[in-house]
Scaffold this motif. Structure first.
Motif, PDB file in Angstrom:
ATOM      1  N   MET A 116      31.235  46.957  39.823  1.00  0.00           N
ATOM      2  CA  MET A 116      30.863  47.877  38.745  1.00  0.00           C
ATOM      3  C   MET A 116      32.075  48.611  38.199  1.00  0.00           C
ATOM      4  SD  MET A 116      27.714  47.288  38.330  1.00  0.00           S
ATOM      5  CE  MET A 116      27.383  48.575  37.144  1.00  0.00           C
ATOM      6  N   LEU A 117      32.985  49.023  39.087  1.00  0.00           N
ATOM      7  CA  LEU A 117      34.133  49.808  38.639  1.00  0.00           C
ATOM      8  C   LEU A 117      35.257  48.937  38.088  1.00  0.00           C
ATOM      9  CD1 LEU A 117      34.277  52.662  41.297  1.00  0.00           C
ATOM     10  CD2 LEU A 117      33.163  52.621  39.059  1.00  0.00           C
ATOM     11  N   ALA A 118      35.053  47.631  38.070  1.00  0.00           N
ATOM     12  CA  ALA A 118      35.979  46.732  37.391  1.00  0.00           C
ATOM     13  C   ALA A 118      35.504  46.408  35.980  1.00  0.00           C
ATOM     14  CB  ALA A 118      36.144  45.440  38.192  1.00  0.00           C
ATOM     15  N   ARG A 119      34.309  46.857  35.617  1.00  0.00           N
ATOM     16  CA  ARG A 119      33.738  46.593  34.294  1.00  0.00           C
ATOM     17  C   ARG A 119      34.288  47.599  33.287  1.00  0.00           C
ATOM     18  NH1 ARG A 119      28.603  44.221  33.901  1.00  0.00           N
ATOM     19  NH2 ARG A 119      28.842  44.718  31.675  1.00  0.00           N
ATOM     20  N   THR A 120      35.345  47.238  32.612  1.00  0.00           N
ATOM     21  CA  THR A 120      35.971  48.176  31.680  1.00  0.00           C
ATOM     22  C   THR A 120      35.037  48.554  30.535  1.00  0.00           C
ATOM     23  OG1 THR A 120      37.019  46.286  30.591  1.00  0.00           O
ATOM     24  CG2 THR A 120      38.330  47.473  32.214  1.00  0.00           C
ATOM     25  N   ASP A 121      34.130  47.646  30.154  1.00  0.00           N
ATOM     26  CA  ASP A 121      33.187  47.974  29.083  1.00  0.00           C
ATOM     27  C   ASP A 121      32.245  49.092  29.511  1.00  0.00           C
ATOM     28  OD1 ASP A 121      32.113  46.197  31.011  1.00  0.00           O
ATOM     29  OD2 ASP A 121      30.604  45.440  29.598  1.00  0.00           O
ATOM     30  N   ALA A 170      30.754  54.996  29.973  1.00  0.00           N
ATOM     31  CA  ALA A 170      30.473  56.120  30.859  1.00  0.00           C
ATOM     32  C   ALA A 170      31.559  57.181  30.818  1.00  0.00           C
ATOM     33  CB  ALA A 170      30.303  55.613  32.293  1.00  0.00           C
ATOM     34  N   GLY A 171      32.603  56.976  30.007  1.00  0.00           N
ATOM     35  CA  GLY A 171      33.667  57.969  29.900  1.00  0.00           C
ATOM     36  C   GLY A 171      34.537  58.049  31.125  1.00  0.00           C
ATOM     37  N   LEU A 172      34.773  56.907  31.783  1.00  0.00           N
ATOM     38  CA  LEU A 172      35.535  56.874  33.022  1.00  0.00           C
ATOM     39  C   LEU A 172      36.748  55.966  32.876  1.00  0.00           C
ATOM     40  CD1 LEU A 172      32.465  56.359  35.381  1.00  0.00           C
ATOM     41  CD2 LEU A 172      33.718  58.509  35.073  1.00  0.00           C
ATOM     42  N   ARG A 173      37.737  56.180  33.729  1.00  0.00           N
ATOM     43  CA  ARG A 173      38.931  55.340  33.719  1.00  0.00           C
ATOM     44  C   ARG A 173      38.829  54.271  34.809  1.00  0.00           C
ATOM     45  NH1 ARG A 173      41.934  56.344  38.122  1.00  0.00           N
ATOM     46  NH2 ARG A 173      41.761  58.377  39.147  1.00  0.00           N
ATOM     47  N   LEU A 174      39.702  53.290  34.724  1.00  0.00           N
ATOM     48  CA  LEU A 174      39.758  52.242  35.742  1.00  0.00           C
ATOM     49  C   LEU A 174      40.306  52.831  37.040  1.00  0.00           C
ATOM     50  CD1 LEU A 174      39.350  49.075  35.889  1.00  0.00           C
ATOM     51  CD2 LEU A 174      41.832  48.921  35.647  1.00  0.00           C
ATOM     52  N   PRO A 175      39.653  52.585  38.181  1.00  0.00           N
ATOM     53  CA  PRO A 175      40.170  53.111  39.450  1.00  0.00           C
ATOM     54  C   PRO A 175      41.542  52.532  39.787  1.00  0.00           C
ATOM     55  CG  PRO A 175      37.893  52.391  39.702  1.00  0.00           C
ATOM     56  CD  PRO A 175      38.355  51.893  38.363  1.00  0.00           C
ATOM     57  N   TRP A 176      42.332  53.317  40.477  1.00  0.00           N
ATOM     58  CA  TRP A 176      43.666  52.899  40.920  1.00  0.00           C
ATOM     59  C   TRP A 176      43.579  51.595  41.706  1.00  0.00           C
ATOM     60  CZ3 TRP A 176      45.434  52.026  45.844  1.00  0.00           C
ATOM     61  CH2 TRP A 176      46.826  51.914  46.011  1.00  0.00           C
ATOM     62  N   GLY A 177      42.642  51.515  42.640  1.00  0.00           N
ATOM     63  CA  GLY A 177      42.548  50.344  43.508  1.00  0.00           C
ATOM     64  C   GLY A 177      42.225  49.070  42.747  1.00  0.00           C
ATOM     65  N   VAL A 199      45.463  47.977  40.891  1.00  0.00           N
ATOM     66  CA  VAL A 199      46.429  47.404  41.818  1.00  0.00           C
ATOM     67  C   VAL A 199      45.975  46.022  42.271  1.00  0.00           C
ATOM     68  CG1 VAL A 199      47.428  47.645  44.121  1.00  0.00           C
ATOM     69  CG2 VAL A 199      47.341  49.618  42.584  1.00  0.00           C
ATOM     70  N   THR A 200      44.693  45.862  42.529  1.00  0.00           N
ATOM     71  CA  THR A 200      44.166  44.558  42.951  1.00  0.00           C
ATOM     72  C   THR A 200      44.421  43.499  41.881  1.00  0.00           C
ATOM     73  OG1 THR A 200      42.469  45.558  44.358  1.00  0.00           O
ATOM     74  CG2 THR A 200      42.060  43.316  43.585  1.00  0.00           C
ATOM     75  N   ARG A 201      44.195  43.840  40.636  1.00  0.00           N
ATOM     76  CA  ARG A 201      44.446  42.885  39.553  1.00  0.00           C
ATOM     77  C   ARG A 201      45.918  42.485  39.506  1.00  0.00           C
ATOM     78  NH1 ARG A 201      40.760  45.437  34.601  1.00  0.00           N
ATOM     79  NH2 ARG A 201      38.727  44.846  35.494  1.00  0.00           N
ATOM     80  N   LEU A 202      46.809  43.466  39.670  1.00  0.00           N
ATOM     81  CA  LEU A 202      48.239  43.190  39.641  1.00  0.00           C
ATOM     82  C   LEU A 202      48.640  42.271  40.793  1.00  0.00           C
ATOM     83  CD1 LEU A 202      51.025  43.733  38.385  1.00  0.00           C
ATOM     84  CD2 LEU A 202      51.199  45.750  39.865  1.00  0.00           C
ATOM     85  N   LEU A 203      48.120  42.546  41.998  1.00  0.00           N
ATOM     86  CA  LEU A 203      48.440  41.717  43.159  1.00  0.00           C
ATOM     87  C   LEU A 203      47.974  40.278  42.956  1.00  0.00           C
ATOM     88  CD1 LEU A 203      47.523  44.185  46.058  1.00  0.00           C
ATOM     89  CD2 LEU A 203      49.818  43.509  45.337  1.00  0.00           C
ATOM     90  N   ARG A 204      46.799  40.098  42.351  1.00  0.00           N
ATOM     91  CA  ARG A 204      46.279  38.747  42.135  1.00  0.00           C
ATOM     92  C   ARG A 204      47.076  38.023  41.054  1.00  0.00           C
ATOM     93  NH1 ARG A 204      39.993  40.616  42.872  1.00  0.00           N
ATOM     94  NH2 ARG A 204      39.955  40.356  45.142  1.00  0.00           N
TER      95      ARG A 204
END
Length: 285
Positions: A228-233, A238-245, A248-253
């Motif tokens: 759910m917290l990877a869904r940028t749409d 919901a007025g929220l930002r992408l979580p740090w984790g 970072v996970t996307r960058l590592l992959r």
């Protein structure tokens, strides 16, 4: 998810007097044993939703159910609901009113008409669960903010609810206080309490919750927290930002340092373990 639904809102709409609809035709479920983070922008209806779940507000339409049975808003029905669901508000000073910690925590069980020995057992258990047994006789006006938070939660825990709903429980706490509170919530979960936490902190939600419910203009969207917290749409709605984790996970992959099926780090400490780097050292001062 196969866990049974403990509490649910079915087709619920609500508006305050002379105001626009806050929630419209909302479906929302709390499943047994799942730590659920409730997230959304200010004004999205989080507080209203929590008060509907706990019986503090009554839907204009739709229904609240406990284990599939509609809640009746008479004395018997609300008593049954409040032994199943307890809400702890954000500001403990809105909830504490008795002279001492033990007196405050005993209020709910006494209102259930329990005998004195049973009330004492519940108070002792709740104080121990929150790590504040030594404060039993402390006047509530002499408590620190963190101690007042724990006392308010202990008052709810003394009701032995199956579902504990917390509105921004870590707000106003220093990092050590936050960690101690999260450890306490983990203990409550291990003892069988289902915990729902409303928060604006997406990083906290990612590390703590099993599931996340995002309140958007089109309703509540619920699912496993990392997905759910990877869904940028949905985050944008919901007025929220992408979580740090998640970032970072996307960058590592992308760099081939993490396989697609491996879980990503949720905290800097987990990233340090994953990469073999030294954990971050807090800045002094």
């Amino acid at each position: 998810m196969s866990e049974p639904v403990l509490v649910a809102l079915r087709g619920v709409s609500f508006a305050y007097e002379d105001g626009p609809a806050v929630l419209s035709d909302l479906d929302f479920e709390v499943r047994e044993g799942r730590a659920l983070a409730l997230l959304g922008r200010n004004g999205s209806g989080k507080t209203t939703l929590m008060r509907l779940l706990s019986g503090g507000l009554r839907p204009r339409s739709g229904e609240l159910t406990v284990e599939g049975r509609p809640v009746r808003y008479d004395r018997k029905g609300l008593t049954r609901l409040r032994t199943t669901v307890q809400l702890v508000v954000q500001d403990p000073d809105d909830q504490l009113f008795a002279a001492s910690v033990a007196q405050d925590v005993s209020f709910g069980p006494l209102n259930l008409g329990l005998p004195d020995d049973q009330v004492r057992i519940r108070v002792d258990e709740a104080l121990a669960a929150l790590g504040i047994s030594a404060l039993a006789d402390r006047p509530t006006h002499l408590l620190s903010y963190g101690q007042r938070k724990r006392t308010a939660i202990a008052g709810a825990v003394a009701m032995r609810p199956r579902v504990l709903i917390l509105d921004e429980p870590t707000a106003g706490l220093d990092p050590d206080g936050q960690e101690r509170l999260l450890a306490t919530l983990d203990g409550l979960r291990r003892s069988g309490t289902t915990v729902v936490m409303a928060t604006h902190d997406v990083d906290l939600a990612l590390r703590w919750a099993d599931d996340a419910a995002l309140l958007t203009p089109s309703g509540a969207r619920t699912g496993p927290v990392a997905a759910m917290l990877a869904r940028t749409d949905l985050l944008e709605q919901a007025g929220l930002r992408l979580p740090w984790g998640i970032a970072v996970t996307r960058l590592l992959r992308e760099r081939g340092l993490l396989t697609d099926d491996a879980p990503g780090p949720r905290t800097p400490e987990e990233l340090a373990t994953l990469t073999g780097a030294a954990p971050p050292v807090p800045a002094e001062g």
